[in-house]
Design an enzyme around this catalytic site. Structure first.
Site, PDB file in Angstrom:
ATOM      1  N   ARG A 121      -4.553  22.706 -31.758  1.00 20.12           N
ATOM      2  CA  ARG A 121      -4.338  21.301 -31.379  1.00 20.12           C
ATOM      3  C   ARG A 121      -4.078  21.123 -29.877  1.00 20.12           C
ATOM      4  NH1 ARG A 121      -1.451  21.361 -36.459  1.00 20.12           N
ATOM      5  NH2 ARG A 121      -2.716  20.329 -38.042  1.00 20.12           N
ATOM      6  N   LYS A 143     -13.214  14.942 -19.448  1.00 21.50           N
ATOM      7  CA  LYS A 143     -14.209  14.753 -20.510  1.00 21.50           C
ATOM      8  C   LYS A 143     -14.775  16.117 -20.902  1.00 21.50           C
ATOM      9  CE  LYS A 143     -15.973  10.061 -19.885  1.00 21.50           C
ATOM     10  NZ  LYS A 143     -17.189   9.261 -19.615  1.00 21.50           N
ATOM     11  N   GLU A 185     -24.951  13.576  -7.818  1.00 20.42           N
ATOM     12  CA  GLU A 185     -23.654  13.034  -8.212  1.00 20.42           C
ATOM     13  C   GLU A 185     -22.828  12.659  -6.987  1.00 20.42           C
ATOM     14  OE1 GLU A 185     -22.496  12.198 -11.091  1.00 20.42           O
ATOM     15  OE2 GLU A 185     -23.598  13.301 -12.625  1.00 20.42           O
ATOM     16  N   LYS A 227     -13.553   9.924  -7.733  1.00 17.09           N
ATOM     17  CA  LYS A 227     -13.443  10.079  -9.187  1.00 17.09           C
ATOM     18  C   LYS A 227     -11.984  10.071  -9.629  1.00 17.09           C
ATOM     19  CE  LYS A 227     -15.126  12.310 -13.287  1.00 17.09           C
ATOM     20  NZ  LYS A 227     -16.084  13.217 -13.904  1.00 17.09           N
ATOM     21  N   GLU A 237     -11.565   5.565 -20.547  1.00 19.41           N
ATOM     22  CA  GLU A 237     -12.695   4.643 -20.501  1.00 19.41           C
ATOM     23  C   GLU A 237     -12.503   3.462 -21.446  1.00 19.41           C
ATOM     24  OE1 GLU A 237     -17.283   5.389 -21.224  1.00 19.41           O
ATOM     25  OE2 GLU A 237     -16.610   6.576 -19.540  1.00 19.41           O
ATOM     26  N   ARG A 242     -13.758   3.210 -15.629  1.00 14.63           N
ATOM     27  CA  ARG A 242     -14.355   4.540 -15.666  1.00 14.63           C
ATOM     28  C   ARG A 242     -15.827   4.494 -16.059  1.00 14.63           C
ATOM     29  NH1 ARG A 242     -11.677  10.257 -17.674  1.00 14.63           N
ATOM     30  NH2 ARG A 242     -13.516  11.515 -17.215  1.00 14.63           N
ATOM     31  N   ASN A 246     -20.726   6.173 -15.032  1.00 13.81           N
ATOM     32  CA  ASN A 246     -21.953   6.397 -15.790  1.00 13.81           C
ATOM     33  C   ASN A 246     -23.188   5.827 -15.108  1.00 13.81           C
ATOM     34  OD1 ASN A 246     -20.850   7.803 -18.075  1.00 13.81           O
ATOM     35  ND2 ASN A 246     -19.959   5.860 -18.733  1.00 13.81           N
ATOM     36  N   HIS A 249     -26.607   7.258 -15.723  1.00 13.51           N
ATOM     37  CA  HIS A 249     -26.558   8.153 -16.877  1.00 13.51           C
ATOM     38  C   HIS A 249     -27.257   7.592 -18.123  1.00 13.51           C
ATOM     39  CE1 HIS A 249     -23.788  10.247 -14.302  1.00 13.51           C
ATOM     40  NE2 HIS A 249     -23.595  11.187 -15.196  1.00 13.51           N
ATOM     41  N   HIS A 253     -29.819  10.027 -19.377  1.00 13.34           N
ATOM     42  CA  HIS A 253     -29.695  10.725 -20.653  1.00 13.34           C
ATOM     43  C   HIS A 253     -30.930  10.511 -21.532  1.00 13.34           C
ATOM     44  CE1 HIS A 253     -25.017  11.226 -20.676  1.00 13.34           C
ATOM     45  NE2 HIS A 253     -25.628  12.083 -19.896  1.00 13.34           N
ATOM     46  N   HIS A 267     -29.699  17.904 -15.232  1.00 17.54           N
ATOM     47  CA  HIS A 267     -28.859  16.711 -15.397  1.00 17.54           C
ATOM     48  C   HIS A 267     -28.760  15.910 -14.106  1.00 17.54           C
ATOM     49  CE1 HIS A 267     -25.711  14.050 -16.726  1.00 17.54           C
ATOM     50  NE2 HIS A 267     -24.937  14.445 -15.729  1.00 17.54           N
TER      51      HIS A 267
END
Length: 369
Positions: A121, A143, A185, A227, A237, A242, A246, A249, A253, A267
């Site tokens: 956990r 993330k 980026e 960031k 988010e 936040r 993206n 993206h 994606h 990417h």
């Protein structure tokens, strides 16, 4: 060395940016080591270049490195890889109070971070990013995720690292294509919220890509600071702040999915293309001037990044690309919010975008130029 704090509710960690950090890893990591050994999850290529440096530094502090190698590439962000890694970590006796080290790019950071999020956990981890893309993006903000047949990063958790060491020396062993992909980026931070930084990058892109020490540190540290501010404002988010990260993206994606998340389109290259598409779509809607859209395209071209999807000769139409977006994890009540632009340096969240219109726009782009 630049030190950028990431301030979160009730806790903080640092991102340290500069040369020689892996050579001094033992000293930097000492506060996070409770045992006489440390578990290091490493991209095979990163270990080949930097394993000896890491091992010597830890051994100088009386720490035995224990290695787990990960094959390069997005295929390693899988259920199978996650299962093997967590079994190995359990076999090493990792406890909640321990820290696991992730040496490599975004794939290793995502996989290791997710494993640490769910192991007993939650245990700690330290990011040792060795690619430009990971240093300015995926290693910061917590993330973590794996990929599935349905899409990229759809299974994951928010799990912040305890420390990030962005050693700029590692970028000298990075293939040029990977370095340029990471630069996408860096450009993103200027495009979404800092017009002055974007202008600086227009003037200094070649120096950054040539790994000029001062310009490289400025580019990475400025990106990380941008960031960190956004993550501090909206860690999970939920407020929309936040979501600005993206930018590029959603389009990107979809292109990655169409190319099978393969080396055909890295990417960062997908993000570069995605930003160009977001700018052109914004201009099509009348949200941004065509001049700014063209300026962004020139900056992407100057960095040696792809800017035209027509050149990819994809065996699909705009509808197929738009359909990939239906699996986007940002889908909310059947609506997909898009990060678009009002100008360079001013991104916005648009919730009124129809995917049919996006499909028509993509058909135009697939046939253009």
């Amino acid at each position: 060395m630049a030190v950028i704090p990431v301030e979160l509710a009730g806790r903080r960690y640092e991102v340290r940016v500069g040369p020689g950090l892996l050579a001094d890893l033992g000293a930097h990591a000492k506060p996070f080591l409770r045992k006489s050994h440390a578990c290091i999850v490493a991209d095979r290529n990163a270990r080949k270049h930097w394993g000896e440096t890491v091992a010597r530094s830890l051994q100088a502090e009386g720490i035995e490195p224990r290695w787990y190698d990960v094959a390069p590439g997005e295929a390693s962000k899988s259920w199978e890889s996650l299962a093997h890694l967590t079994d190995w970590l359990l076999g090493q006796g990792v406890e909640r109070g321990d820290h696991v080290f992730a040496l490599g790019g975004g794939v290793v950071g995502d996989l290791t971070g997710f494993a640490c999020a769910i192991l007993k956990r939650g245990c700690g981890f330290v990011q040792l990013p060795t690619t430009l893309l990971a240093q300015v993006d995926s290693s910061v903000g917590g993330k973590t995720a794996i990929n599935t047949a349905a899409g990229k990063n759809l299974i994951g958790a928010f799990h912040q690292p305890s420390l990030v060491l962005a050693d700029l020396d590692t970028l000298a062993t990075l293939p040029e294509r990977e370095l340029r992909a990471g630069f996408a980026e860096v450009l993103k931070y200027g495009v979404l919220g800092d017009r002055d930084f974007f202008a600086w990058l227009e003037a200094h892109a070649q120096a950054v890509l040539a790994l000029d020490p001062a310009d490289l540190e400025r580019a990475v540290a400025t990106s990380v600071a941008a960031k960190a501010r956004i993550v501090a404002e909206d860690e999970r988010e939920t407020s929309g702040a936040r979501a600005m990260l993206n930018l590029g993206h959603t389009f990107g994606h979809a292109l990655e999915a169409e190319t099978g998340f393969s080396n055909r389109l890295l990417h960062g290259e997908a993000v570069a293309l995605g930003m160009v598409l977001a700018a052109r779509y914004s201009a099509r809607r009348g949200d941004i001037s065509l001049t700014d859209a063209e300026r962004l395209t020139r900056a992407v071209d100057a960095a040696g990044l792809p800017s035209e999807i027509a050149a990819m000769q994809l065996p699909c139409d705009g509808r197929a690309l738009a359909d990939h977006m239906l699996h986007d994890k940002k889908m909310d009540a059947g609506t997909l919010p898009f990060i678009l632009l009002r100008s360079i340096g001013a991104a916005c969240l648009a919730r009124d975008v129809a995917l049919d219109d996006v499909a028509a726009f993509l058909d135009e782009q697939l046939q253009a130029h």
